[in-house]
Design an enzyme around this catalytic site. Structure first.
Site, short mmCIF file in Angstrom:
data_model
loop_
_atom_site.label_atom_id
_atom_site.label_comp_id
_atom_site.label_asym_id
_atom_site.label_seq_id
_atom_site.Cartn_x
_atom_site.Cartn_y
_atom_site.Cartn_z
N CYS A 4 10.44 7.01 -0.35
CA CYS A 4 9.22 6.56 -1.02
C CYS A 4 9.46 5.97 -2.40
CB CYS A 4 8.22 7.71 -1.11
SG CYS A 4 7.79 8.43 0.48
N LEU A 52 0.87 -1.16 0.00
CA LEU A 52 0.00 0.00 0.00
C LEU A 52 0.91 1.21 0.00
CD1 LEU A 52 -2.05 -2.24 0.93
CD2 LEU A 52 -3.19 -0.43 2.21
N THR A 67 5.85 -3.47 4.29
CA THR A 67 5.86 -2.20 5.03
C THR A 67 6.82 -2.30 6.20
OG1 THR A 67 4.48 -0.53 6.12
CG2 THR A 67 3.97 -2.82 6.60
N ARG A 112 -3.49 9.70 7.17
CA ARG A 112 -4.01 8.76 6.17
C ARG A 112 -5.12 7.88 6.73
NH1 ARG A 112 1.75 6.51 4.20
NH2 ARG A 112 2.07 6.69 6.46
N CYS A 137 13.36 11.44 0.98
CA CYS A 137 12.52 10.41 1.60
C CYS A 137 12.92 9.08 1.00
CB CYS A 137 11.04 10.70 1.36
SG CYS A 137 10.54 10.61 -0.37
N ASP A 195 0.33 11.62 11.03
CA ASP A 195 -0.10 10.79 9.91
C ASP A 195 -1.61 10.94 9.77
OD1 ASP A 195 -0.65 8.80 8.03
OD2 ASP A 195 0.88 7.45 8.82
N SER A 228 1.41 5.16 -0.51
CA SER A 228 0.80 6.49 -0.59
C SER A 228 1.59 7.36 -1.56
CB SER A 228 0.77 7.14 0.79
OG SER A 228 -0.07 6.43 1.66
N GLY A 262 1.94 13.16 1.12
CA GLY A 262 2.44 13.77 2.35
C GLY A 262 1.81 13.21 3.61
#
Length: 350
Positions: A217, A200, A299, A278, A215, A276, A202, A243
């Site tokens: 990501c 997952l 993750t 999300r 970062c 966070d 983001s 973000g």
């Protein structure tokens, strides 16, 4: 112009709408191979005859058996057949979520059993029939579309996505609560009986598309795609939650604060946001549409694991995804470990 979906044979497009599609249902603890098996058996009061039909090798054979024993059909059958059909169609879709998602995804289109053999349940082949099965399907669709998890997302369309790692199938969804657009990137054949290797991810425009090194990501996204291709199958849910949920422009503001000395958590909080923001609730709808019942989740974030479990997603295992440590993000990664609980090996962040 009326948008219409015509169905008949179970192996055709939209064949899952047919009662002849193999979709096991359970009624009073007894399993039936298809809704057609159950419907045909209910014509009779004789339990032995019902069981004979239940054990028919195919829905076509179940149909033929009911014709073979037509002289034993119960006297009130014509009065109750509509309620029996409505009940079995509801059971079929409520007990087979994969089909339920597909039914809801037909939206507002008219559903028509295009059968020249049947003018009651079908359209008679020329549109003169009553199409009672289609009407029941549309009623069930309306009911399901108002229930979670089927009301969480709307499926839009799919297309191939060739990448440097391999060719994925890209599925587009709209999150109904927010209107945000999300993607599922599927590689290979997914087995619904096994945990699916899943990431997952983001959205991070700066890291994913602009190659930012501040970062991890973009590095994680690339590694997740590599891992999935190496395994032979898996899925990435690409979520529009830039973000950690604060949005692109607020992320730029947060970066400015980080340039002035704040860490990633402090920057969000100074802007009035939680560390966070999300929400993963809608992911249940995306995974359900893909017929994914459990995931091996790539993750490092225990908060994500807990949030997904609260959202009703079955996590079989956590798969570490440590990638992209560099001088520009060393402090960022250490803050994620110290303040957000991310699980890194000490050798990765030191």
């Amino acid at each position: 112009m009326i948008d219409e979906i015509q169905f008949y044979e179970p192996n055709d497009d939209f064949g899952f709408l047919s009662n002849f599609a193999l979709a096991t249902i359970k009624v009073d603890g007894v399993k039936w191979p298809s809704s057609e098996h159950y419907y045909q058996a209910q014509k009779f009061n004789d339990f032995q005859l019902q069981d004979l039909i239940r054990q028919a090798l195919t829905p076509d054979k179940a149909f033929s058996l009911s014709r073979e024993y037509a002289q034993f059909v119960k006297s009130d059958w014509m009065a109750v057949r509509d309620s029996v059909m409505r009940d079995v169609v509801l059971k079929k879709f409520s007990q087979n979520p994969f089909y339920a998602y597909q039914l809801v995804a037909t939206g507002d289109q008219v559903l028509t059993e295009h059968s020249h053999k049947d003018t009651y349940w079908g359209d008679g082949g020329d549109g003169s029939g009553r199409n009672e099965l289609g009407r029941i399907l549309m009623d069930v669709r309306c009911d399901l579309a108002q229930q979670a998890p089927y009301n969480l997302i709307t499926y839009v369309d799919s297309a191939k996505l060739p990448t440097e790692f391999g060719t994925f199938q890209m599925h587009g969804f709209i999150e109904n609560a927010t209107g945000k657009e999300h993607l599922a990137l599927v590689y290979g054949e997914l087995d619904p009986s096994e945990p699916v290797l899943t990431r997952l991810h983001s959205e991070c425009l700066t890291g994913d598309a602009l190659f930012s090194a501040r970062c991890d990501c973009g590095f994680q996204l690339a590694k997740a795609m590599q891992n999935i291709v190496a395994k032979g199958s898996g899925v990435i849910l690409y979520l529009r939650q830039e973000g950690r949920g604060i949005g692109l422009l607020n992320k730029i503001r947060a970066y400015h604060l980080q340039d002035d000395g704040a860490d990633t958590v402090e920057a969000n909080e100074r802007l009035g946001f939680a560390a966070d923001m999300r929400d993963y609730t809608f992911c249940q709808g995306m995974l359900g549409y893909l017929n994914i019942n459990s995931v091996s989740l790539m993750t490092n974030n225990p908060r994500k694991v807990n949030a997904l479990m609260k959202a009703g997603i079955n996590i079989a295992e956590r798969v570490p995804l440590q990638e992209g440590h560099n001088p520009h993000n060393a402090g960022y990664l250490k803050t994620k470990a110290d303040k957000l609980g991310h699980m890194f090996e000490s050798s990765f962040i030191n």
